[in-house]
Design a protein around this motif. Structure first.
Motif, short mmCIF file in Angstrom:
data_model
loop_
_atom_site.label_atom_id
_atom_site.label_comp_id
_atom_site.label_asym_id
_atom_site.label_seq_id
_atom_site.Cartn_x
_atom_site.Cartn_y
_atom_site.Cartn_z
N ALA A 184 1.02 -1.11 0.01
CA ALA A 184 -0.09 -0.04 -0.06
C ALA A 184 0.94 1.32 -0.16
N GLU A 185 1.98 1.38 0.69
CA GLU A 185 2.83 2.37 0.82
C GLU A 185 3.62 2.46 -0.58
N ALA A 186 3.99 1.46 -1.15
CA ALA A 186 4.66 1.73 -2.26
C ALA A 186 3.62 2.15 -3.60
N LEU A 187 2.57 1.85 -3.55
CA LEU A 187 1.44 2.01 -4.59
C LEU A 187 1.25 3.72 -4.23
N ARG A 210 5.15 17.62 -14.78
CA ARG A 210 6.45 18.34 -15.24
C ARG A 210 6.16 18.05 -16.77
N SER A 211 5.49 16.81 -17.35
CA SER A 211 5.13 16.72 -18.75
C SER A 211 4.19 17.43 -19.13
N ALA A 228 2.03 6.66 -6.91
CA ALA A 228 1.02 7.50 -7.39
C ALA A 228 1.50 8.95 -7.39
N GLU A 229 2.14 9.31 -6.21
CA GLU A 229 2.57 10.52 -6.09
C GLU A 229 3.61 10.72 -7.11
N LEU A 230 4.40 10.12 -7.36
CA LEU A 230 5.45 10.22 -8.32
C LEU A 230 5.12 10.27 -9.59
N GLN A 231 3.99 9.61 -9.84
CA GLN A 231 3.37 9.67 -11.09
C GLN A 231 2.61 10.98 -11.41
#
Length: 96
Positions: free
Chosen positions: A71-74, A87-88, A78-81
Motif C-alpha cells: 500500500a505504501e509503495a502504491l 512536469r510533462s 501514485a505521487e511520483l506519477q
C-alpha cells in the motif's frame, strides 16, 4: 490492553502475541499499561481476520506487513506519477 482486546473480540494474550511477532508495538502509559493506536487496532483486527480464516499467526503478521508495504509503495508510486505528469504538462505548454 483489556479494553483493546474487548473491542477486537480477542484475548489479551492474542495482542501480546502480536507484540511478540513485532506486528504492533504499543506505547506505554505512565502506569505501564499498553496503549494502542487506531492504526495498531486495525492491524490487530486484520490479524484476527486472517487467523480466523485458518492462517497461522506468524504468517498472518507477515501478510499484513507485506500488505502495508505494498500500500505504501502504491501510494508513493501514485505521487511520483502525479509529479511526472505535472512536469510533462508544464514542458508541453512551454514547447507549444
Amino acid at each position: 490492553m483489556g479494553r483493546a482486546a474487548e473491542i477486537l473480540g480477542v484475548t489479551p494474550a492474542f495482542l501480546r502475541n502480536l507484540g511478540t511477532a513485532r506486528l504492533i508495538e504499543p506505547q506505554r502509559s505512565e502506569g505501564g499499561h499498553r496503549r494502542y493506536s487506531r492504526y495498531q487496532l486495525r492491524l490487530a483486527a486484520r490479524a484476527r481476520e486472517l487467523v480466523d480464516q485458518g492462517t497461522a499467526l506468524e504468517a498472518a503478521c507477515r501478510i499484513i506487513i507485506l500488505e502495508d508495504q505494498l500500500a505504501e509503495a502504491l501510494r508513493i508510486n501514485a505521487e511520483l506519477q502525479q509529479v511526472r505528469d505535472r512536469r510533462s504538462d508544464s514542458a508541453d505548454r512551454r514547447s507549444a
